[in-house]
Design a protein around this motif. Structure first.
Motif, mmCIF file in Angstrom:
data_model
loop_
_atom_site.group_PDB
_atom_site.id
_atom_site.type_symbol
_atom_site.label_atom_id
_atom_site.label_comp_id
_atom_site.label_asym_id
_atom_site.label_seq_id
_atom_site.Cartn_x
_atom_site.Cartn_y
_atom_site.Cartn_z
ATOM 1 N N GLY A 18 44.754 -32.303 59.223
ATOM 2 C CA GLY A 18 44.700 -32.541 57.601
ATOM 3 C C GLY A 18 44.490 -33.605 56.776
ATOM 4 N N SER A 19 44.307 -34.849 57.273
ATOM 5 C CA SER A 19 43.750 -36.431 56.859
ATOM 6 C C SER A 19 42.470 -35.952 56.159
ATOM 7 N N GLY A 20 41.724 -35.506 56.414
ATOM 8 C CA GLY A 20 40.188 -35.599 56.538
ATOM 9 C C GLY A 20 39.576 -36.861 56.811
ATOM 10 N N ASP A 21 38.469 -36.840 56.340
ATOM 11 C CA ASP A 21 37.772 -38.430 56.800
ATOM 12 C C ASP A 21 38.502 -39.777 56.948
ATOM 13 N N HIS A 22 39.332 -39.466 56.601
ATOM 14 C CA HIS A 22 40.414 -41.164 56.499
ATOM 15 C C HIS A 22 41.056 -40.907 57.813
ATOM 16 N N ASP A 23 41.192 -42.304 58.601
ATOM 17 C CA ASP A 23 41.651 -42.914 59.698
ATOM 18 C C ASP A 23 42.957 -43.504 59.337
ATOM 19 N N THR A 24 44.088 -42.580 59.033
ATOM 20 C CA THR A 24 45.544 -42.448 58.756
ATOM 21 C C THR A 24 46.294 -42.931 59.871
ATOM 22 N N ALA A 25 45.203 -43.013 61.226
ATOM 23 C CA ALA A 25 46.662 -43.324 62.492
ATOM 24 C C ALA A 25 45.321 -43.766 63.752
ATOM 25 N N LEU A 26 46.325 -44.243 64.250
ATOM 26 C CA LEU A 26 44.909 -44.884 65.225
ATOM 27 C C LEU A 26 46.447 -45.101 66.745
ATOM 28 N N HIS A 27 45.875 -44.457 67.467
ATOM 29 C CA HIS A 27 46.037 -43.295 68.423
ATOM 30 C C HIS A 27 45.810 -44.575 69.441
#
Length: 136
Positions: A18-27
């Motif tokens: 659901g975050s689209g193309d934004h890198d909202t997390a590091l895994h």
């Protein structure tokens, strides 16, 4: 976004979350078993640039989502230094404001360009505009 080193592989947010193309997390995943080691979510309205791993540390820029309206504006971002094995935050550095490139591109972000000899190079993904060198 992908980075690897020190027995860790990093990936950005899952495009299905659901975050689209934004890198909202590091895994982070272990290279030996592929299991998830840790994850770090960005605060609301922020995302991560491409990280680099060096000497057991993850270097990444946390920054606001940029839009076409941000072209030419000064933005504020933070350099985060994390333990590559645990994801524990080791250090945060508020970066001087940098000017968003004039040629807007949806994928414009501040990324770690290089880490060497105690210096971290930070620049725009498109290679245009400001380049910042942070040293310890």
């Amino acid at each position: 976004m992908v980075g690897a080193g020190s027995g860790t592989v990093l990936a950005g947010a899952d495009p299905n979350d659901g975050s689209g193309d934004h890198d909202t997390a590091l895994h982070a995943y272990g290279t030996r078993d592929g299991r998830s080691s840790w994850q770090l979510r960005a605060p609301a309205g922020q995302e991560y640039g491409f990280p680099k791993i060096a000497d057991g540390r993850v270097y990444v820029v946390r920054q606001p989502f940029l839009t076409e309206g941000d072209t030419g504006r000064r933005i504020h971002a933070d350099l985060l230094v994390l333990d590559a094995d645990t994801g524990r935050l080791l250090h945060t550095l508020r970066l001087p404001s940098m000017t968003a490139p004039d040629d807007y591109d949806y994928f414009v972000k501040l990324d770690i360009v290089d880490v060497a000899d105690g210096a971290v190079s930070i620049g725009w993904r498109d290679g245009e505009g400001d380049l910042l060198i942070a040293t310890d």
